[in-house]
Write an enzyme that holds these catalytic residues in place. Structure first.
Site, PDB file in Angstrom:
ATOM      1  N   GLY A 102       0.834  -1.203   0.000  1.00 49.27           N
ATOM      2  CA  GLY A 102       0.000   0.000   0.000  1.00 49.27           C
ATOM      3  C   GLY A 102       0.863   1.244   0.000  1.00 49.27           C
ATOM      4  O   GLY A 102       0.496   2.268   0.587  1.00 49.27           O
ATOM      5  N   ARG A 136      -0.362  -1.352  -6.132  1.00 47.10           N
ATOM      6  CA  ARG A 136      -0.994  -1.729  -7.397  1.00 47.10           C
ATOM      7  C   ARG A 136      -0.774  -0.692  -8.495  1.00 47.10           C
ATOM      8  O   ARG A 136      -0.951  -0.978  -9.676  1.00 47.10           O
ATOM      9  CB  ARG A 136      -2.497  -1.950  -7.174  1.00 47.10           C
ATOM     10  CG  ARG A 136      -2.794  -3.182  -6.333  1.00 47.10           C
ATOM     11  CD  ARG A 136      -4.273  -3.392  -6.137  1.00 47.10           C
ATOM     12  NE  ARG A 136      -4.891  -2.329  -5.362  1.00 47.10           N
ATOM     13  CZ  ARG A 136      -6.124  -2.400  -4.849  1.00 47.10           C
ATOM     14  NH1 ARG A 136      -6.854  -3.480  -5.041  1.00 47.10           N
ATOM     15  NH2 ARG A 136      -6.615  -1.395  -4.155  1.00 47.10           N
ATOM     16  N   LEU A 275      -1.247   2.858  21.534  1.00 48.38           N
ATOM     17  CA  LEU A 275      -0.404   2.177  22.516  1.00 48.38           C
ATOM     18  C   LEU A 275       1.054   2.613  22.395  1.00 48.38           C
ATOM     19  O   LEU A 275       1.842   2.408  23.319  1.00 48.38           O
ATOM     20  CB  LEU A 275      -0.509   0.663  22.333  1.00 48.38           C
ATOM     21  CG  LEU A 275      -1.869   0.051  22.694  1.00 48.38           C
ATOM     22  CD1 LEU A 275      -1.876  -1.440  22.403  1.00 48.38           C
ATOM     23  CD2 LEU A 275      -2.209   0.304  24.156  1.00 48.38           C
ATOM     24  N   GLY A 276       1.418   3.211  21.263  1.00 52.08           N
ATOM     25  CA  GLY A 276       2.773   3.709  21.092  1.00 52.08           C
ATOM     26  C   GLY A 276       2.964   5.139  21.528  1.00 52.08           C
ATOM     27  O   GLY A 276       4.080   5.656  21.497  1.00 52.08           O
ATOM     28  N   HIS A 335      -8.897   2.389  20.056  1.00 48.71           N
ATOM     29  CA  HIS A 335      -8.008   3.326  20.756  1.00 48.71           C
ATOM     30  C   HIS A 335      -8.425   3.540  22.204  1.00 48.71           C
ATOM     31  O   HIS A 335      -7.631   3.388  23.137  1.00 48.71           O
ATOM     32  CB  HIS A 335      -7.994   4.682  20.045  1.00 48.71           C
ATOM     33  CG  HIS A 335      -7.500   4.634  18.633  1.00 48.71           C
ATOM     34  ND1 HIS A 335      -6.577   3.718  18.193  1.00 48.71           N
ATOM     35  CD2 HIS A 335      -7.798   5.406  17.555  1.00 48.71           C
ATOM     36  CE1 HIS A 335      -6.327   3.925  16.912  1.00 48.71           C
ATOM     37  NE2 HIS A 335      -7.049   4.943  16.501  1.00 48.71           N
ATOM     38  N   LYS A 427     -15.838  13.922  15.869  1.00 48.97           N
ATOM     39  CA  LYS A 427     -15.218  14.776  14.863  1.00 48.97           C
ATOM     40  C   LYS A 427     -15.934  16.124  14.828  1.00 48.97           C
ATOM     41  O   LYS A 427     -17.059  16.254  15.305  1.00 48.97           O
ATOM     42  CB  LYS A 427     -15.301  14.111  13.481  1.00 48.97           C
ATOM     43  CG  LYS A 427     -14.389  12.906  13.296  1.00 48.97           C
ATOM     44  CD  LYS A 427     -14.487  12.357  11.886  1.00 48.97           C
ATOM     45  CE  LYS A 427     -13.469  11.250  11.647  1.00 48.97           C
ATOM     46  NZ  LYS A 427     -12.074  11.757  11.650  1.00 48.97           N
ATOM     47  N   GLN A 463      -2.607  13.994  23.855  1.00 41.57           N
ATOM     48  CA  GLN A 463      -2.251  14.944  22.800  1.00 41.57           C
ATOM     49  C   GLN A 463      -3.272  16.079  22.806  1.00 41.57           C
ATOM     50  O   GLN A 463      -4.414  15.866  23.247  1.00 41.57           O
ATOM     51  CB  GLN A 463      -2.193  14.260  21.426  1.00 41.57           C
ATOM     52  CG  GLN A 463      -3.539  13.785  20.913  1.00 41.57           C
ATOM     53  CD  GLN A 463      -3.456  13.073  19.579  1.00 41.57           C
ATOM     54  OE1 GLN A 463      -2.500  12.374  19.277  1.00 41.57           O
ATOM     55  NE2 GLN A 463      -4.487  13.239  18.771  1.00 41.57           N
ATOM     56  N   LEU A 470      -2.212  16.758  38.388  1.00 39.29           N
ATOM     57  CA  LEU A 470      -2.966  16.325  39.566  1.00 39.29           C
ATOM     58  C   LEU A 470      -3.585  17.559  40.175  1.00 39.29           C
ATOM     59  O   LEU A 470      -2.874  18.455  40.644  1.00 39.29           O
ATOM     60  CB  LEU A 470      -2.065  15.622  40.578  1.00 39.29           C
ATOM     61  CG  LEU A 470      -2.771  15.166  41.860  1.00 39.29           C
ATOM     62  CD1 LEU A 470      -3.865  14.162  41.550  1.00 39.29           C
ATOM     63  CD2 LEU A 470      -1.769  14.590  42.860  1.00 39.29           C
ATOM     64  N   LEU A 490       2.869  18.365  35.333  1.00 33.66           N
ATOM     65  CA  LEU A 490       3.987  17.740  34.646  1.00 33.66           C
ATOM     66  C   LEU A 490       3.713  17.849  33.142  1.00 33.66           C
ATOM     67  O   LEU A 490       3.198  16.932  32.516  1.00 33.66           O
ATOM     68  CB  LEU A 490       4.151  16.272  35.049  1.00 33.66           C
ATOM     69  CG  LEU A 490       5.167  15.448  34.237  1.00 33.66           C
ATOM     70  CD1 LEU A 490       6.551  16.063  34.301  1.00 33.66           C
ATOM     71  CD2 LEU A 490       5.207  13.998  34.694  1.00 33.66           C
TER      72      LEU A 490
END
Length: 599
Positions: A102, A136, A275-276, A335, A427, A463, A470, A490
């Site tokens: 792809g 393709r 997860l990354g 997610h 969205k 993000q 806290l 933080l």
């Protein structure tokens, strides 16, 4: 190895194949060893001649751009660039080829290739690693290089990265085309590995990573063709798969069975790129490396958990693809549910991949299917000069696919019984934001004489601008006894000077797949447990043709969603409430002043 060792290895190899007998005389053995050494020398000379001729041929192709002769084993490519032989002594005989299927699509252009170049910039890809784009579209090498030039950021390593990349076109489900791809890989692999003692003794070891930047309906055919024709015979072969993994339990099981027939579970790496992300990986550290949180991390102290995904843009011409899945399948089922699992799971035995994923599966199996009374779906309409979802020409007329959804999930175990875990995503909202809010229960008693004491809240902003807050109460400065809500902040940009260079999630996940680390990838039983939770509500929405509630483009979502959040006990941003209260106090004070005081 010293010559004597090589002779011994050669003799043992021939004995193992029956060429020699252990009862042969010493003279017989010596004669045969001499013949073998002469044969080995001839093979070395032949290999050197072939390598020299091949390198000259490639240089010629690279110089004038003429196509390879028709009828050659790899007639389709428009020339394979000469990838420099590595000078790294630690990677002398294991070739690595990353095949991006792809390669002409948006995902590959915007995420996969930029992530690979970032790994090259960081020195995390071996010097001999090569990249083959497969698609393709009948592109020439020049077309492919032009695409890379447009989509990769300028940096010192850009030219070197592009030299690593070649293109091959073909059908995804064609075993014949995949055989051509295999020939391309073999040619590159044979020319990126320098001669070494290991290679002479063992032969070239070729490892291949197949990255599926493809629509899901192509997965079974592509996996079958790869397994038949393009797998490495001398090293590992791994498959990286992008979501969505089906539309419901039945379609997922069908997809899983088709892929499992071709690849083992240990060879498959199912990406959920959330997860990354940096904050997602910080969740376990925050929970299990800080003693202060564990005693509070349960139904006795937590009022609710809210995981939010907001985008400030619409479908932007991708409505046709989005409409097949809708917001629940596209974001919530994968997610947000993965973030929920990290927040709610029990302490794993270790940080090993299976130990972590076992705990995630355990907590997912404790979640009941979602009840319709705990769900609100919406669809954005035109506002603020922006078109509505149904105005997108790629969206089917009268579509009821939700672009906004909020749902409450309940975990039936001793730790979390009765605590709502609220997932909301949409969205065309008023901001771009992904965060996790753990709101604690209010303090008991009325120690502060009726003063407004707000509940504590732990906020993990995924993000933009990664941060952990806290929120707690303190005495306001001064002679009064007022209380005030404050933040322990933080923010990564403030505390970690390298935050602007935080790796993208795709960089981390591709690197983990290359290293064989599956900790941040989704296991098959995780997906089965996830679809069990969502399939009934998705079926009800489809069968009853429930129409989403309209909300304006750029708003905070449907009013009914905020009413549901309030019913579930979630309180809007405590920081915003404090700011409003403070502003009201200042206004009241100003209005009570005399004209002279104001002056």
């Amino acid at each position: 190895s010293p010559p004597a060792t090589r002779r011994n290895l050669s003799v043992r190899a021939r004995v193992g194949r029956g060429d020699l007998n252990m009862g042969d005389s010493v003279d017989d053995l010596r004669m045969r060893v001499a013949k073998l050494e002469a044969e080995n020398e001839r093979l070395r000379e032949r290999l050197q001649r072939e390598r020299t001729g091949s390198m000259q041929n490639l240089a010629h192709l690279l110089g004038d751009g003429s196509p390879m002769p028709v009828g050659s084993p790899i007639a389709k490519p428009q020339g394979v660039p000469n990838i420099p032989i590595p000078d790294d002594p630690k990677s002398t005989w294991k070739a690595l080829t990353i095949i991006v299927l792809g390669a002409t699509g948006d995902l590959a252009k915007k995420k996969t290739f930029p992530a690979l170049m970032a790994l090259v910039r960081a020195g995390l890809l071996p010097t001999h690693a090569s990249i083959v784009g497969y698609g393709r579209t009948k592109w020439s090498q020049e077309d492919f290089q032009s695409m890379l030039e447009k989509n990769l950021k300028n940096c010192n390593e850009k030219a070197a990265f592009k030299r690593r990349c070649v293109y091959q076109w073909g059908q995804y489900d064609s075993a014949e085309d995949m055989n051509v791809l295999k020939c391309v890989c073999q040619k590159i692999e044979g020319e990126t590995i320098p001669e070494s003692e290991e290679m002479r003794l063992h032969g070239t070891c070729s490892n291949r990573l197949f990255y599926f930047a493809l629509p899901p309906f192509t997965y079974p055919g592509a996996a079958k063709a790869i397994n038949k024709s393009a797998m490495s015979k001398t090293g590992w072969s791994r498959l990286v798969i992008e979501k969505p993994f089906g539309r419901d339990s039945e379609s997922y099981l069908s997809l899983s069975h088709a892929l499992s027939a071709e690849f083992s579970e240990s060879q498959m790496y199912r990406i959920d790129h959330y997860l990354g992300k940096e904050i997602a990986q910080s969740i376990m550290t925050l929970r299990f490396a800080n003693l202060v949180f564990e005693p509070l991390w349960n139904r006795n102290h937590v009022n609710c958990v809210h995981i939010t995904f907001k985008e400030d843009i619409g479908t932007q011409g991708r409505g046709g693809y989005f409409d097949e899945y809708g917001m629940i399948r596209d974001v919530m089922q994968n997610h947000l549910l993965q973030l929920l699992a990290l927040i709610a799971m029990e302490t794993p035995i270790s940080l090993g991949a299976d130990d972590v994923r076992n705990r995630k599966v355990e907590v997912l199996r404790c979640i009941n299917p979602i009840d319709m009374k705990d769900v609100v779906v919406g669809q954005y309409v035109a506002a603020q000069g922006q078109v509505g979802y149904l105005d997108d020409p790629t969206v089917p007329e009268g579509s009821i696919a939700p672009t906004y959804a909020v749902a409450a999930l309940y975990i039936n175990n001793a730790r979390w019984s009765g605590v709502p875990f609220i997932l909301s995503c949409g969205k065309a909202l008023n901001e771009k934001l992904v965060d996790i809010r753990v709101q604690f229960k209010p303090t008991s008693g009325n120690l502060f004489d009726g003063k407004k004491v707000q509940s504590n809240e732990l906020v993990m902003r995924v993000q933009p601008d990664e941060a952990i807050f806290l929120r707690c109460m303190t005495k306001a400065p001064g002679l009064s006894a007022d209380v005030a809500a404050v933040e322990m902040d933080l923010t990564y940009k403030k505390h970690f000077h390298a935050s602007q260079d935080l790796p993208d999630a795709y960089e981390r996940l591709i690197l983990d797949a290359l290293n064989g680390d599956s900790s941040l990838f989704v296991r098959d039983d995780e997906l089965a447990a996830a679809w069990r939770i969502f399939t009934p509500i998705l079926a009800q929405l489809d069968e009853d043709k429930i129409k989403p509630l309209p909300y304006d483009f750029g708003s905070a979502g449907p009013d009914a969603a905020h009413a549901l959040l309030k019913r579930l006990g979630f309180k809007e941003s405590l920081k915003s409430e404090a700011d409003v209260t403070e502003a009201k106090k200042k206004i009241e004070q100003m209005e009570s002043f005399s004209l002279g005081d104001r002056a």
